[in-house]
Design a protein around this motif. Sequence first.
Motif, PDB file in Angstrom:
ATOM      1  N   VAL A 174       0.843  -1.171  -0.188  1.00 52.24           N
ATOM      2  CA  VAL A 174      -0.061   0.156  -0.016  1.00 52.24           C
ATOM      3  C   VAL A 174       0.898   1.365   0.078  1.00 52.24           C
ATOM      4  O   VAL A 174       0.656   2.136  -0.700  1.00 52.24           O
ATOM      5  N   ALA A 175       1.916   1.147   0.906  1.00 48.86           N
ATOM      6  CA  ALA A 175       2.669   2.404   1.012  1.00 48.86           C
ATOM      7  C   ALA A 175       3.465   2.614  -0.532  1.00 48.86           C
ATOM      8  O   ALA A 175       3.400   3.793  -0.913  1.00 48.86           O
ATOM      9  N   LEU A 176       3.971   1.663  -1.002  1.00 48.76           N
ATOM     10  CA  LEU A 176       4.709   1.815  -2.380  1.00 48.76           C
ATOM     11  C   LEU A 176       3.882   2.256  -3.339  1.00 48.76           C
ATOM     12  O   LEU A 176       4.087   3.021  -4.496  1.00 48.76           O
ATOM     13  N   ALA A 177       2.451   1.655  -3.250  1.00 46.08           N
ATOM     14  CA  ALA A 177       1.503   2.067  -4.369  1.00 46.08           C
ATOM     15  C   ALA A 177       1.285   3.442  -4.297  1.00 46.08           C
ATOM     16  O   ALA A 177       0.846   4.112  -5.335  1.00 46.08           O
ATOM     17  N   HIS A 178       1.440   4.197  -3.034  1.00 47.19           N
ATOM     18  CA  HIS A 178       0.927   5.397  -2.855  1.00 47.19           C
ATOM     19  C   HIS A 178       2.295   6.411  -2.999  1.00 47.19           C
ATOM     20  O   HIS A 178       2.197   7.630  -2.511  1.00 47.19           O
ATOM     21  N   GLY A 179       3.290   6.038  -3.515  1.00 42.45           N
ATOM     22  CA  GLY A 179       4.591   6.845  -3.769  1.00 42.45           C
ATOM     23  C   GLY A 179       5.482   6.886  -2.474  1.00 42.45           C
ATOM     24  O   GLY A 179       6.426   7.931  -2.581  1.00 42.45           O
ATOM     25  N   PHE A 180       5.592   6.046  -1.486  1.00 47.62           N
ATOM     26  CA  PHE A 180       6.375   6.127  -0.272  1.00 47.62           C
ATOM     27  C   PHE A 180       7.443   4.819  -0.862  1.00 47.62           C
ATOM     28  O   PHE A 180       7.179   4.046  -0.365  1.00 47.62           O
ATOM     29  N   ALA A 181       8.583   5.497  -1.162  1.00 44.12           N
ATOM     30  CA  ALA A 181       9.752   4.627  -1.339  1.00 44.12           C
ATOM     31  C   ALA A 181      10.639   4.343  -0.051  1.00 44.12           C
ATOM     32  O   ALA A 181      11.065   3.385   0.002  1.00 44.12           O
ATOM     33  N   HIS A 182      10.570   5.232   0.774  1.00 44.60           N
ATOM     34  CA  HIS A 182      11.501   5.019   1.990  1.00 44.60           C
ATOM     35  C   HIS A 182      10.671   4.558   2.992  1.00 44.60           C
ATOM     36  O   HIS A 182      10.022   5.486   3.670  1.00 44.60           O
ATOM     37  N   LEU A 183      10.515   3.287   3.290  1.00 47.73           N
ATOM     38  CA  LEU A 183       9.299   2.563   4.247  1.00 47.73           C
ATOM     39  C   LEU A 183       9.869   3.157   5.634  1.00 47.73           C
ATOM     40  O   LEU A 183       8.633   3.280   6.505  1.00 47.73           O
ATOM     41  N   GLY A 184      10.908   3.253   6.049  1.00 46.92           N
ATOM     42  CA  GLY A 184      11.118   3.691   7.614  1.00 46.92           C
ATOM     43  C   GLY A 184      10.654   4.977   7.774  1.00 46.92           C
ATOM     44  O   GLY A 184      10.057   5.266   8.759  1.00 46.92           O
ATOM     45  N   ARG A 185      11.015   5.845   6.708  1.00 45.37           N
ATOM     46  CA  ARG A 185      10.507   7.344   6.966  1.00 45.37           C
ATOM     47  C   ARG A 185       8.945   7.337   6.911  1.00 45.37           C
ATOM     48  O   ARG A 185       8.378   8.208   7.668  1.00 45.37           O
ATOM     49  N   PHE A 186       8.316   6.505   5.983  1.00 39.31           N
ATOM     50  CA  PHE A 186       6.848   6.546   5.985  1.00 39.31           C
ATOM     51  C   PHE A 186       6.481   6.231   7.168  1.00 39.31           C
ATOM     52  O   PHE A 186       5.435   6.791   7.591  1.00 39.31           O
ATOM     53  N   ALA A 187       6.986   5.138   7.846  1.00 42.41           N
ATOM     54  CA  ALA A 187       6.194   4.593   9.154  1.00 42.41           C
ATOM     55  C   ALA A 187       6.371   5.637  10.129  1.00 42.41           C
ATOM     56  O   ALA A 187       5.350   5.826  11.018  1.00 42.41           O
ATOM     57  N   GLY A 188       7.425   6.455  10.293  1.00 42.20           N
ATOM     58  CA  GLY A 188       7.474   7.579  11.260  1.00 42.20           C
ATOM     59  C   GLY A 188       6.649   8.625  10.762  1.00 42.20           C
ATOM     60  O   GLY A 188       5.973   9.307  11.749  1.00 42.20           O
TER      61      GLY A 188
END
Length: 319
Positions: A289-303
């Motif tokens: 889901v994160a990748l599909a919405h343009g978040f490539a850096h997963l650690g930063r996305f989670a924060g």
Amino acid sequence: MTVSTNDIEHARSEVGRVFCPHRLTPRSGVHDVRLRMTSHLLPGVGVGVVDLDYGRAVRIEPDPLETFYLVQIPRRGGAVVRHAGQTVTSTPGTASVLSPFDASDMHWSEGSPHRIFYADQRALDRELGRLLGRPADAPVRFDPGMDMGGPAAAAWSRGVDFLAAELAQPAGGSLVSHPLVAVRLAQALLGKLLLTHHHSGTHLLAEAAEHPAPGRLVRRACALIRDHHSEALTVSDVAEALGVSVRTLQECFRRELATTPTAYLRGCRLDAVHRALRAGEPGTSVTAVALAHGFAHLGRFAGEYRARFGESPSVTLRR
């Protein structure tokens, strides 16, 4: 390309292949070097990172670079750089910046490995045009000394380090393996450099920030972002669609909403992820889901997700 050699002529030849022909002279009484160089240049994108260490005190005298810029950041030690009629004492806190139009005379101390950001002149000119909303009138000439101590310069430097780390990954295992991602990252680094470090076009960027109807512009931008945030949208795309410069868009967001277009776009994408996770079926993956919405850096996305919603993405998915 990775090169190690103790031979002066071999070192000069290999460094010249990456950059340009130059004169290389070790300190008096020294008859060799301890060259260690790793270079990653993205063809067709216009940026790259070179890690270079001569291992000895050397003098480097390149002619004008002609087609590219260099930002040279000592990791340790330092250098005295004469360029464009100025002398810069370069340390880890002060980078030297070479523009394409003047010869240079550089004295690197022993034990001064440098991380060097390479920028193609045409790519930099294009990015300045995007920031201004029109083609630049003249090539950019940077001030030869760049203070690395401020928050903007530190953010840019982290971006260069991120690029270097991705370029070091095996083929296919890096974010920049995809041409579109590589182009976007190159634009971000070039744009941040132009907005962070003083140059001959800095005053034009300041002038470009004015707009007669900032509120209306921001409302149109917000609507466009809300409608298209699920696409491969960038702030440059939004500015181009509205017929303004990136600098104008950023300044209007700051005045009207006390935020940035990038933060607004990221917020829209986080909200979309939140909705998708709440509606998730069994087998739904947070990563997908994160990748599909343009978040490539997963650690930063989670924060960022936790800061916005007060819980982790996985907790939302389990509800």
